[in-house]
Motif scaffolding. Sequence first.
Motif, mmCIF file in Angstrom:
data_model
loop_
_atom_site.group_PDB
_atom_site.id
_atom_site.type_symbol
_atom_site.label_atom_id
_atom_site.label_comp_id
_atom_site.label_asym_id
_atom_site.label_seq_id
_atom_site.Cartn_x
_atom_site.Cartn_y
_atom_site.Cartn_z
ATOM 1 N N VAL A 81 26.990 38.638 34.222
ATOM 2 C CA VAL A 81 26.520 37.948 33.015
ATOM 3 C C VAL A 81 24.992 37.854 33.014
ATOM 4 O O VAL A 81 24.339 38.085 31.990
ATOM 5 C CB VAL A 81 27.158 36.550 32.896
ATOM 6 C CG1 VAL A 81 26.517 35.756 31.748
ATOM 7 C CG2 VAL A 81 28.659 36.672 32.654
ATOM 8 N N LEU A 82 24.406 37.528 34.162
ATOM 9 C CA LEU A 82 22.940 37.452 34.246
ATOM 10 C C LEU A 82 22.304 38.815 33.968
ATOM 11 O O LEU A 82 21.259 38.900 33.303
ATOM 12 C CB LEU A 82 22.521 36.941 35.627
ATOM 13 C CG LEU A 82 22.793 35.458 35.903
ATOM 14 C CD1 LEU A 82 22.432 35.122 37.344
ATOM 15 C CD2 LEU A 82 22.028 34.571 34.944
ATOM 16 N N ALA A 83 22.934 39.870 34.471
ATOM 17 C CA ALA A 83 22.407 41.216 34.222
ATOM 18 C C ALA A 83 22.447 41.544 32.735
ATOM 19 O O ALA A 83 21.494 42.121 32.187
ATOM 20 C CB ALA A 83 23.211 42.249 35.012
ATOM 21 N N GLU A 99 19.613 39.546 31.037
ATOM 22 C CA GLU A 99 18.304 40.118 31.335
ATOM 23 C C GLU A 99 18.060 41.421 30.573
ATOM 24 O O GLU A 99 16.939 41.697 30.133
ATOM 25 C CB GLU A 99 18.174 40.359 32.841
ATOM 26 C CG GLU A 99 18.077 39.081 33.657
ATOM 27 C CD GLU A 99 18.083 39.332 35.151
ATOM 28 O OE1 GLU A 99 18.312 40.506 35.551
ATOM 29 O OE2 GLU A 99 17.876 38.377 35.921
ATOM 30 N N ASP A 100 19.114 42.216 30.392
ATOM 31 C CA ASP A 100 18.979 43.485 29.686
ATOM 32 C C ASP A 100 19.197 43.340 28.177
ATOM 33 O O ASP A 100 19.231 44.350 27.459
ATOM 34 C CB ASP A 100 19.980 44.505 30.247
ATOM 35 C CG ASP A 100 19.591 44.980 31.639
ATOM 36 O OD1 ASP A 100 18.434 44.734 32.042
ATOM 37 O OD2 ASP A 100 20.434 45.591 32.322
ATOM 38 N N GLU A 101 19.359 42.079 27.720
ATOM 39 C CA GLU A 101 19.560 41.795 26.285
ATOM 40 C C GLU A 101 20.699 42.644 25.721
ATOM 41 O O GLU A 101 20.593 43.221 24.632
ATOM 42 C CB GLU A 101 18.263 42.028 25.507
ATOM 43 C CG GLU A 101 17.124 41.135 25.974
ATOM 44 C CD GLU A 101 15.841 41.332 25.174
ATOM 45 O OE1 GLU A 101 15.749 42.340 24.444
ATOM 46 O OE2 GLU A 101 14.956 40.475 25.277
ATOM 47 N N PHE A 102 21.780 42.687 26.481
ATOM 48 C CA PHE A 102 22.909 43.535 26.093
ATOM 49 C C PHE A 102 23.894 42.828 25.177
ATOM 50 O O PHE A 102 24.513 43.468 24.320
ATOM 51 C CB PHE A 102 23.643 44.026 27.350
ATOM 52 C CG PHE A 102 24.837 44.885 27.050
ATOM 53 C CD1 PHE A 102 24.679 46.245 26.818
ATOM 54 C CD2 PHE A 102 26.112 44.344 26.994
ATOM 55 C CE1 PHE A 102 25.776 47.045 26.523
ATOM 56 C CE2 PHE A 102 27.212 45.142 26.708
ATOM 57 C CZ PHE A 102 27.047 46.501 26.470
ATOM 58 N N LEU A 103 24.065 41.529 25.355
ATOM 59 C CA LEU A 103 25.097 40.802 24.609
ATOM 60 C C LEU A 103 24.859 40.905 23.109
ATOM 61 O O LEU A 103 23.833 40.467 22.591
ATOM 62 C CB LEU A 103 25.128 39.334 25.044
ATOM 63 C CG LEU A 103 25.668 39.074 26.453
ATOM 64 C CD1 LEU A 103 25.451 37.624 26.847
ATOM 65 C CD2 LEU A 103 27.147 39.430 26.540
ATOM 66 N N ALA A 104 25.841 41.486 22.410
ATOM 67 C CA ALA A 104 25.710 41.690 20.969
ATOM 68 C C ALA A 104 26.244 40.513 20.163
ATOM 69 O O ALA A 104 26.030 40.436 18.954
ATOM 70 C CB ALA A 104 26.450 42.964 20.564
ATOM 71 N N VAL A 105 26.955 39.612 20.819
ATOM 72 C CA VAL A 105 27.522 38.444 20.139
ATOM 73 C C VAL A 105 27.006 37.182 20.812
ATOM 74 O O VAL A 105 26.738 37.168 22.015
ATOM 75 C CB VAL A 105 29.070 38.466 20.183
ATOM 76 C CG1 VAL A 105 29.600 39.610 19.339
ATOM 77 C CG2 VAL A 105 29.584 38.573 21.606
ATOM 78 N N ASP A 106 26.851 36.135 20.029
ATOM 79 C CA ASP A 106 26.383 34.862 20.564
ATOM 80 C C ASP A 106 27.584 34.054 21.046
ATOM 81 O O ASP A 106 28.381 33.580 20.237
ATOM 82 C CB ASP A 106 25.620 34.091 19.484
ATOM 83 C CG ASP A 106 25.021 32.789 20.023
ATOM 84 O OD1 ASP A 106 25.117 32.561 21.243
ATOM 85 O OD2 ASP A 106 24.469 32.012 19.223
ATOM 86 N N ARG A 166 32.529 44.795 30.772
ATOM 87 C CA ARG A 166 33.075 46.148 30.975
ATOM 88 C C ARG A 166 32.295 47.164 30.142
ATOM 89 O O ARG A 166 31.964 48.254 30.621
ATOM 90 C CB ARG A 166 34.569 46.188 30.631
ATOM 91 C CG ARG A 166 35.180 47.563 30.856
ATOM 92 C CD ARG A 166 36.685 47.529 30.878
ATOM 93 N NE ARG A 166 37.222 46.924 32.085
ATOM 94 C CZ ARG A 166 37.304 47.521 33.259
ATOM 95 N NH1 ARG A 166 36.840 48.770 33.417
ATOM 96 N NH2 ARG A 166 37.832 46.911 34.290
ATOM 97 N N LYS A 167 31.994 46.820 28.883
ATOM 98 C CA LYS A 167 31.208 47.728 28.041
ATOM 99 C C LYS A 167 29.829 47.962 28.642
ATOM 100 O O LYS A 167 29.320 49.086 28.636
ATOM 101 C CB LYS A 167 31.071 47.144 26.633
ATOM 102 C CG LYS A 167 32.362 47.126 25.825
ATOM 103 C CD LYS A 167 32.131 46.492 24.461
ATOM 104 C CE LYS A 167 33.408 46.448 23.641
ATOM 105 N NZ LYS A 167 33.189 45.764 22.326
ATOM 106 N N TYR A 168 29.244 46.898 29.164
ATOM 107 C CA TYR A 168 27.913 46.984 29.775
ATOM 108 C C TYR A 168 27.919 47.953 30.946
ATOM 109 O O TYR A 168 27.061 48.848 31.044
ATOM 110 C CB TYR A 168 27.484 45.595 30.230
ATOM 111 C CG TYR A 168 26.214 45.557 31.053
ATOM 112 C CD1 TYR A 168 24.963 45.693 30.462
ATOM 113 C CD2 TYR A 168 26.272 45.360 32.435
ATOM 114 C CE1 TYR A 168 23.800 45.664 31.212
ATOM 115 C CE2 TYR A 168 25.119 45.318 33.198
ATOM 116 C CZ TYR A 168 23.881 45.463 32.583
ATOM 117 O OH TYR A 168 22.738 45.429 33.344
#
Length: 207
Positions: free
Chosen positions: A23-25, A28-35, A80-82
């Motif tokens: 989750v931290l990764a 940091e990589d601004e990967f999460l597309a949903v809030d 998993r997508k990340y």
Amino acid sequence: VIIGDANLAEVSGYLKLGTTALVLAMIEDEFLAVDLSVDRPVTTLHAVSHDPTLQELVTLRSGRKLTAVHLQMEYAEQARKYVEERYGADADPLTRDVLERWESVLTRLERDPMLLARELDWVAKLQILEGYRSRDGLDWSSPRLQAVDLQYSDVRPEKGLYHRLEASGRIERVVTDAEIAHAIASPPEDTRAYFRGRCLAKSPEDT
């Protein structure tokens, strides 16, 4: 897992470290597309931690309501997508193992938490407490149950109920005592802990 805490040798501690790292990764990589931010997180954490049925609803800042298990399922799906997008076939075995265990645990939590009595610390403890309640007709406020609760986490191997479960093979472990001892003395070479340890070993008089 490499910390010298006995409970981190079992699946629960392993997943805490592994899923937190993922989750931290992603953050940091601004990967999460949903809030997936939780509204009133401290209050929500307290409510969820006191609900072994896992039916307590979590309210997100977006207004969505879902259970804590379903919230984690969304995080696991994003993780998993990340991993697939960033690493593909080069993802290391440890990361893949964390993902698979995470998804497996969540699936079984949704079905019946007691299926995880060998893998999750809180489920193992709940099973013991429920056993005492059923056998002796105790209420949750019983001082005897409170004493059992404390004894479960007693760090002394000869006293703690967790250690008894482990000794009898009723807790699934992901590493052995020998592997833990080796990791304490030999941290991964690409970490600051390794560098500090080597400096201390070479110049102990400078500490």
